[in-house]
Design a protein around this motif. Structure first.
Motif, PDB file in Angstrom:
ATOM      1  N   UNK A  13       3.958   7.643  -6.299  1.00  0.00           N
ATOM      2  CA  UNK A  13       4.366   8.924  -6.864  1.00  0.00           C
ATOM      3  C   UNK A  13       3.187   9.883  -6.893  1.00  0.00           C
ATOM      4  N   UNK A  14       3.163  10.783  -5.914  1.00  0.00           N
ATOM      5  CA  UNK A  14       2.113  11.804  -5.855  1.00  0.00           C
ATOM      6  C   UNK A  14       2.750  13.168  -5.637  1.00  0.00           C
ATOM      7  N   UNK A  67       8.944   8.055  -7.475  1.00  0.00           N
ATOM      8  CA  UNK A  67       9.103   6.611  -7.295  1.00  0.00           C
ATOM      9  C   UNK A  67      10.561   6.241  -7.528  1.00  0.00           C
ATOM     10  N   UNK A  68      11.135   5.478  -6.605  1.00  0.00           N
ATOM     11  CA  UNK A  68      12.545   5.096  -6.734  1.00  0.00           C
ATOM     12  C   UNK A  68      12.657   3.670  -7.277  1.00  0.00           C
ATOM     13  N   UNK A  69      13.829   3.096  -7.137  1.00  0.00           N
ATOM     14  CA  UNK A  69      14.069   1.782  -7.722  1.00  0.00           C
ATOM     15  C   UNK A  69      13.182   0.707  -7.103  1.00  0.00           C
ATOM     16  N   UNK A  82       3.570  12.290 -12.598  1.00  0.00           N
ATOM     17  CA  UNK A  82       4.869  12.729 -13.103  1.00  0.00           C
ATOM     18  C   UNK A  82       5.388  13.963 -12.370  1.00  0.00           C
ATOM     19  N   UNK A  83       4.521  14.653 -11.635  1.00  0.00           N
ATOM     20  CA  UNK A  83       4.931  15.865 -10.928  1.00  0.00           C
ATOM     21  C   UNK A  83       6.170  15.697 -10.067  1.00  0.00           C
ATOM     22  N   UNK A 116       0.861  -1.174   0.000  1.00  0.00           N
ATOM     23  CA  UNK A 116       0.000   0.000   0.000  1.00  0.00           C
ATOM     24  C   UNK A 116       0.903   1.231   0.000  1.00  0.00           C
ATOM     25  N   UNK A 117       0.407   2.339  -0.496  1.00  0.00           N
ATOM     26  CA  UNK A 117       1.230   3.538  -0.491  1.00  0.00           C
ATOM     27  C   UNK A 117       0.416   4.770  -0.817  1.00  0.00           C
ATOM     28  N   UNK A 118       0.916   5.911  -0.361  1.00  0.00           N
ATOM     29  CA  UNK A 118       0.253   7.182  -0.662  1.00  0.00           C
ATOM     30  C   UNK A 118       1.234   8.222  -1.212  1.00  0.00           C
ATOM     31  N   UNK A 119       2.358   7.762  -1.754  1.00  0.00           N
ATOM     32  CA  UNK A 119       3.371   8.680  -2.260  1.00  0.00           C
ATOM     33  C   UNK A 119       4.318   9.125  -1.186  1.00  0.00           C
ATOM     34  N   UNK A 120       3.799   9.491  -0.028  1.00  0.00           N
ATOM     35  CA  UNK A 120       4.632   9.917   1.099  1.00  0.00           C
ATOM     36  C   UNK A 120       5.368   8.728   1.706  1.00  0.00           C
ATOM     37  N   UNK A 121       4.685   7.598   1.843  1.00  0.00           N
ATOM     38  CA  UNK A 121       5.311   6.410   2.426  1.00  0.00           C
ATOM     39  C   UNK A 121       4.634   5.170   1.879  1.00  0.00           C
TER      40      UNK A 121
END
Length: 924
Positions: free
Chosen positions: A487-488, A494-496, A534-535, A62-67
């Motif tokens: 990625x938000x 988003x990293x590797x 993409x931001x 799960x994810x929200x961009x922040x974590x």
């Protein structure tokens, strides 16, 4: 190839690339429906094993961009593993001594129910340097277990207060140190009294190929025992080490549990766990909310007063470089610490909200007894800020100077979330997520839907019979889900690993590798209608622009000092992190900067938003300025302008050769895009534009070799003459085919040579590399070969939880695979929209809506028996539309019931559009 032919070919390629200049301004939900018509759910009938193996292959993200949060789905013990993309460990990465992404924390839900089963396991050992019990914690990252001395050693494992158990299979995990310290020979003995022993396995001459390599071994016994003895002989007389022993069942899920199911609903971005113990059904729902910036869990039971567990927080990998502690106050757990390298301050807060029952604070957690339902709301973060000073300040200790401790902000976030009900938090999350996810619908051969079959079962079946349109569509939707989750806006990109990592030191640092991996992360951002994701990519490179500009000056000074100036533009290298910008080397050449810019151009090409073009213009210009200064005349190559030193990532040469295809084609295409952007913005007085126009025909980006291949290196004659691997995972010489646009239908010689190169390179590779091959074959428009690559990617490069594996886990293959499926269904890089350009026979019928084409068009298509039967195009910017369809004269176009005039030119239908209008194309 003579100079005249070079100029002619480049002009044709330039005209083809100019066809990308369509238009768009906004993206709305697909006009004729959304993905709600199908429920895309990943299903499993058992929890993920609480090990690194279980985390990587079976946990659900799960994810929200922040974590990010990984859910294991345990019954007697649920593990929720958290990652923050800014949390980087000190030096210690085994191979390169780099700083790496590390795991943030674990929150454990330990059941208070007694459901039987083993209660405890302990281990003792000879000559122990570290605590023997750590060998059994199923986490090889927590220690290096060392047996001091030389010769033989033993490790004794005892099951306490439990019935004896069999050991049909066990595993050893090598430590993170020298291979000479791995165990070489051993015997496994078993006993019930600790005195009389039976040998159940013996091994000799075993090799562990990698650090933290897990190897499994079957024993000869099915009998139950309480004592197990491992007698080890070390390797080459060195100190003996192990990181983990697996195979024993400790506190775990009991056979009393029935009707277990673990799910990840991609339509809702909600993970679920449900099971029954006796007459009581338990349910757990979890999500990570971007609007509220929290993780939320709710546990319910079918009978009131039946929810019982203890919540604990654990901070992993604490040492002199990483401090941390856990505090409990009433209903809230606080876990915080510091990463010494950068002075990074990190903190997490977990609020327990119970309905009914009793809640009691313990020294190390919060106990809930006899509740009707319980919610956990978690916020985590650090004092990291993605600002220019973080990248440009070379003093590590000052990079974060002045950034406040995250405590106040996290408390504010958590307090605000706690004022909302579960339903309110869920609904806000759902609305936000579905606005992105529901833009696209895709079904492939609907008759083969297998929505209720566990996903890991589907994956096993696929390895035997690699064809399942339902699983392939599920994989497509999963890639879009992962990009939204990692990625938000306002977050690091988003990293590797996307935004998920449980290791002390993430593989390949968990950074931003810009010789293809970072770019691949964002390939589906545009054609699968997720441009907002993409931001963070743009924010990341804007924050690092000052540092990259300074590096550009130093590189020009070193490699072409006659071109040195105060402003040398900007460069980009491979190994980037949230704290530094990478330089050039054999993993990336000077073309890596234009490679980054290529993604930015797509941001405009798919949207035609002039504000976006203005935003990316400084990068386009700065990149071309830099590369215009590092290309030069080299003796023996005539008037050509070649990049030197030059590389083809990561196919190393003993010494670099000038003008690799990777560098030259990317520099050429970068120049071309800068010229196009200047024209669109009305910039006519910039001397750089005249200079790069002069350079274009002298760059000679693509050459064909004696094997009929696209050359990888300029001196190459036959394929594989240079470079250390003929079947290398990178296909850097083909970036002009994909993701670039130099090699296309208007350059048939190059296209044929690209096919030769792909055949010689081979299909089988690491996950992300198969995804790149998949996209290139789609561009060649060979549907069956493209489908074969998708089969290989899913069966060889994808794990049971559908994560991509390099190995180990890397997320770029997921994103590349999703983009590749879209590329099989719709392409627009040649100046027109083409439907089903690489659709295989296995997808003989299907439909999609909401996929995007360059020019601001959302497209819906339905096909039956391999023929397109329905097309709808939503024009978001009102620009002319060009569509390539079979028998173009037979198609008619209408909007709002009114016929639309069309023209047909070289087999392509052309018609004018109005902003916001939907156009229906039907065959007479």
């Amino acid at each position: 190839m003579n100079t005249q032919k070079i100029k002619t070919t480049l002009t044709v390629a330039a005209l083809a690339l100019a066809g990308q200049l369509f238009a768009a301004e906004t993206f709305d939900v697909a006009p004729d429906g959304n993905a709600a018509e199908s429920t895309w759910v990943m299903r499993y009938n058992k929890p993920a094993e609480n090990t690194m193996h279980g985390w990587e292959k079976y946990s659900l993200p799960l994810g929200n961009g922040h974590f990010g949060v990984n859910v294991f789905g345990g019954v007697t013990e649920e593990r929720l593993q958290f990652t923050d993309k800014s949390l980087w460990a000190d030096r210690g990465y085994d191979a390169w001594n780099r700083r790496c992404l590390t795991s943030f924390a674990d929150i454990m839900l330990v059941s208070n129910l007694d459901m039987g089963g083993p209660k405890a396991i302990t281990a003792s050992a000879s000559h122990t340097k570290q605590v023997p019990k750590n060998l059994l914690d199923n986490n090889p990252g927590t220690k290096w277990f060392t047996e001091e001395g030389r010769g033989s050693h033993w490790i004794r494992i005892v099951l306490h207060d439990a019935q004896a158990q069999a050991l049909p299979e066990y595993s050893f995990t090598s430590a993170n140190d020298s291979p000479d310290r791995d165990p070489l020979n051993w015997k496994v003995k078993a006993s019930n009294d600790g005195k009389n022993w039976t040998v159940i396995d013996a091994r000799s001459g075993i090799d562990f190929p990698r650090r933290h390599q897990k190897l499994s071994f079957k024993t000869s016994s099915k009998d139950n025992y309480k004592h197990f003895l491992f007698e080890l002989e070390n390797n080459k007389g060195a100190t003996c080490q192990l990181a983990d022993i697996g195979g024993f069942v400790g506190i775990g899920d009991s056979e009393a549990v029935e009707d277990y199911e673990r799910t990840l609903d991609l339509n809702e971005a909600v993970a679920g766990v449900s099971y029954r113990v006796g007459k009581i059904k338990y349910q757990r729902e979890m999500f990570a909310s971007y609007p509220d910036r929290v993780f939320v869990l709710r546990e319910t039971a079918s009978e009131k007063g039946s929810v019982n567990f203890t919540v604990k927080a654990k901070l992993p990998f604490l040492n002199s470089s990483r401090t941390g502690k856990v505090e409990v106050s009433e209903n809230r757990i606080l876990f915080k610490g510091e990463m010494k390298t950068f002075g990074l301050l990190y903190e997490g807060q977990c609020e327990v909200v119970a309905t009914g029952g009793h809640v009691r604070a313990l020294p190390d957690g919060i106990e809930i007894k006899n509740a009707d339902e319980v919610s956990l709301i978690v916020s985590i973060g650090t004092n990291y800020k993605m600002e220019s000073s973080v990248f440009s300040n070379e003093n590590y200790g000052l990079k974060l100077k002045g950034f406040p401790h995250p405590h106040e902000e996290l408390t504010k976030v958590l307090d605000a979330a706690c004022k909302k009900t579960w339903a309110q938090l869920r609904d806000v999350h759902r609305t936000d997520y579905r606005e992105l996810f529901s833009r696209v619908a895709l079904k492939l051969d609907e008759s083969l839907a297998q929505e209720k079959v566990p996903t890991d079962v589907l994956m096993e079946q696929y390895k035997k019979t690699p064809q399942n349109p339902y699983l392939e569509a599920l994989y497509f939707h999963y890639g879009r889900y992962l990009l939204i989750a990692s990625s938000r806006l306002g977050c690091l990109p988003a990293n590797l690993q996307g935004t998920w990592n449980a290791n002390q030191f993430a593989p390949w640092t968990g950074g931003y590798w810009a010789n293809i991996n970072l770019q691949m992360n964002y390939w589906p951002a545009f054609n699968t209608n997720l441009r907002e994701t993409y931001g963070p990519f743009m924010d990341f490179f804007e924050a690092g622009l000052e540092a990259r500009s300074r590096m550009a000056v130093e590189l020009v000074k070193k490699h072409n000092p006659k071109a040195l100036a105060d402003d040398c533009g900007m460069m980009a290298g491979t190994g980037n992190s949230p704290y530094h910008c990478g330089g050039i080397g054999n993993t990336s050449g000077f073309g890596t900067g234009p490679f980054v810019i290529q993604n930015m151009w797509e941001y405009y090409a798919f949207t035609q938003d002039k504000d976006i073009l203005k935003r990316i213009w400084p990068f386009l210009r700065a990149s071309s300025l830099f590369t215009s200064k590092v290309v030069q005349n080299i003796p023996g190559y005539g008037e050509l302008l070649l990049c030197t030193p030059s590389y083809s990532p990561e196919n190393h040469l003993k010494s670099p050769q000038p003008g690799s295809t990777y560098d030259q084609s990317l520099i050429y295409e970068g120049h071309l895009l800068t010229i196009k952007a200047a024209a669109l913005l009305g910039i006519s007085d910039d001397p750089l534009i005249d200079e790069i126009k002069r350079q274009l025909p002298l760059l000679d980006p693509i050459q064909i070799g004696a094997s009929g291949q696209i050359k990888e290196f300029r001196k190459e004659t036959v394929y594989g003459e240079f470079g250390h691997e003929k079947n290398h995972r990178h296909i850097s010489q083909l970036v002009g085919l994909f993701p670039g646009g130099l090699i296309n239908n208007t350059t048939p010689e190059w296209l044929a040579a690209a096919r030769v190169s792909l055949n010689m390179r081979g299909d089988k590779s690491t996950g992300w590399a198969m995804a790149h091959r998949l996209n290139t074959w789609a561009r060649i428009q060979d549907g069956e070969r493209t489908y074969k690559l998708l089969n290989t990617l899913l069966s060889r490069g994808t794990m049971p939880n559908l994560w991509d594996t390099h190995p180990p886990f890397q997320i770029d293959g997921n994103f590349g695979g999703t983009a590749g499926i879209a590329e099989m269904l719709i392409q627009s890089h040649s100046g027109y929209i083409q439907l089903l350009p690489a659709c295989p026979k296995a997808w003989s019928s299907g439909h999609f809506s909401g996929l995007c084409a360059r020019g601001g068009f959302e497209v819906t298509a339905r096909w039956t028996d391999e023929e397109v039967s329905e097309v709808k195009i939503h024009s978001l910017a009102g620009k002319p539309c060009r569509v390539k369809l079979p028998e173009p004269a037979m198609w008619q176009i209408s909007t709002s019931g009114q016929s639309v005039k069309k023209a047909v030119h070289e087999g392509v239908i052309e018609f004018k559009t109005m902003e916001g209008a939907i156009y229906v194309l039907s065959k007479r």
